[in-house]
Design an enzyme around this catalytic site. Structure first.
Site, PDB file in Angstrom:
ATOM      1  N   ASP A  43       0.825  -1.219   0.000  1.00 33.95           N
ATOM      2  CA  ASP A  43       0.000   0.000   0.000  1.00 33.95           C
ATOM      3  C   ASP A  43       0.859   1.268   0.000  1.00 33.95           C
ATOM      4  O   ASP A  43       0.685   2.145   0.854  1.00 33.95           O
ATOM      5  CB  ASP A  43      -0.941   0.039   1.211  1.00 33.95           C
ATOM      6  CG  ASP A  43      -1.769  -1.212   1.377  1.00 33.95           C
ATOM      7  OD1 ASP A  43      -2.238  -1.740   0.354  1.00 33.95           O
ATOM      8  OD2 ASP A  43      -1.950  -1.662   2.526  1.00 33.95           O
ATOM      9  N   ASN A 154     -16.733   0.741   5.275  1.00 37.84           N
ATOM     10  CA  ASN A 154     -15.534   0.498   6.068  1.00 37.84           C
ATOM     11  C   ASN A 154     -14.584   1.680   5.912  1.00 37.84           C
ATOM     12  O   ASN A 154     -14.148   1.978   4.791  1.00 37.84           O
ATOM     13  CB  ASN A 154     -14.863  -0.792   5.597  1.00 37.84           C
ATOM     14  CG  ASN A 154     -13.783  -1.284   6.530  1.00 37.84           C
ATOM     15  OD1 ASN A 154     -13.610  -0.764   7.620  1.00 37.84           O
ATOM     16  ND2 ASN A 154     -13.047  -2.296   6.109  1.00 37.84           N
ATOM     17  N   GLU A 211     -11.764  -1.796  -3.245  1.00 42.26           N
ATOM     18  CA  GLU A 211     -11.195  -1.007  -2.157  1.00 42.26           C
ATOM     19  C   GLU A 211     -10.081  -0.118  -2.683  1.00 42.26           C
ATOM     20  O   GLU A 211      -9.853  -0.007  -3.891  1.00 42.26           O
ATOM     21  CB  GLU A 211     -10.667  -1.937  -1.063  1.00 42.26           C
ATOM     22  CG  GLU A 211      -9.601  -2.911  -1.522  1.00 42.26           C
ATOM     23  CD  GLU A 211      -9.220  -3.920  -0.457  1.00 42.26           C
ATOM     24  OE1 GLU A 211      -9.879  -3.971   0.599  1.00 42.26           O
ATOM     25  OE2 GLU A 211      -8.253  -4.676  -0.677  1.00 42.26           O
TER      26      GLU A 211
END
Length: 324
Positions: A43, A154, A211
């Protein structure tokens, strides 16, 4: 080479780029640009600092930091934080943050990040600021936005974009996909005057595996890039990056065929090829006026270890992103 041949080569290159399918990706993908040193990341987010050097932050530790003078050779340089803010433990027993996003605005650096337990949507997005952007220099500003187990979204994987004096944050994972909230540009925190949680992208099939949003402006359009399917499983990862665009930062986002990203649309931008497995967790960095796609992939020649991927992000004649 003569000027005539140079002009001919430029015309040919433009013609070839125009022939790339909208949304790109269908006919194969270029390998990442060469990088060296400590490039084991997950990430990643990256920025060119005011002194011309580069810093990248990534998941785990206290947000792992790596620095480079040339964007090619990288070395580990500690973590973003010297100490763990106490509130992290309300969302993660290990105090382990994920998925940072760095930007520069109003004379300082802004670092958004996630704190969450794996597999739970009791999650929070935090913010830190720094005058230099260097590891160890960050001051935590607390929680920007949070979700609980009763929410249908989320609060992880933040991505921030400034637009016409306003500040927006996209986020999301599984549950109902990608969401967006408005931030107060003065504080960088959630805007108390606008509490609407907007919906940007999802898919019709469980578990709604979309996501890690990134929102970038190019020309008159806003582009939403997101990671689809499964990350974090090494050689078994199925991560891939898809894209859509909108005339408004808050959507609706559609792909090149006009299919809304709220209905499963999205053009495939980057997927597994060769030994580069499951590319995703992406962000986009401006560098010398060009867009650079920053992401991780799982190395098929190194037992699925996550590595840093960099590619130039180009744009087709009809305005769709192409990995170069």
């Amino acid at each position: 080479m003569s000027r005539t041949r140079l002009r001919g080569a430029a015309v040919l290159a433009a013609a070839l780029l125009a022939l790339v399918p909208s949304g790109a990706g269908a006919a194969g993908y270029p390998d990442p640009l060469p990088v060296a040193g400590d490039t084991v990341v997950h990430d990643p987010t990256m920025i060119r600092l005011q002194d011309g050097s580069y810093v990248a932050y990534s998941t785990h530790g206290r947000l792992e930091a790596r620095v480079s003078n040339d964007r090619t050779h990288w070395r580990r340089a500690g973590d973003a934080f010297d100490a763990v803010p106490g509130w992290w433990y309300d969302y993660s027993a290990d105090g382990d943050p994920w998925a940072p996003e760095i930007s520069y605005r109003d004379g300082r650096y802004w670092l958004y990040y996630t704190v969450s337990k794996w597999g739970s949507n009791q999650s929070a997005i935090g913010l830190a600021t720094s005058a230099t952007g260097r590891p160890g220099s960050w001051q935590d500003r607390g929680i920007v936005f949070a979700s609980t187990t009763t929410d249908t979204y989320n609060a992880i994987d933040p991505a921030v974009i400034a637009d016409k004096g306003r500040l927006w944050m996209a986020f999301g994972s599984y549950w109902s996909g990608i969401r967006m909230v408005r931030l107060d540009p003065r504080t960088g925190l959630a805007d108390p005057a606008d509490t609407e949680v907007r919906h940007l992208a999802t898919r019709p099939d469980l578990p709604y595996a979309v996501e890690a949003p990134t929102v970038v402006k190019h020309g008159r359009y806003y582009y939403l890039l997101a990671s689809y399917d499964a990350c974090c499983s090494g050689l078994s990862a199925t991560y891939r990056i898809k894209a859509g665009r909108s005339a408004s930062v808050t959507g609706p986002y559609v792909d090149s065929k006009g299919v809304p990203m709220l209905e499963g649309g999205g053009d495939l931008l980057l997927a597994a090829h060769g030994s580069y497995i499951g590319p995703g967790g992406q962000s986009v960095m401006k560098d010398h006026g060009r867009d650079v796609l920053v992401y991780h992939y799982y190395d098929g020649e190194d037992n699925g270890v996550p590595k840093l991927g960099l590619n130039e992000l180009r744009w087709s004649r009809d305005g769709w992103p192409v990995v170069g």
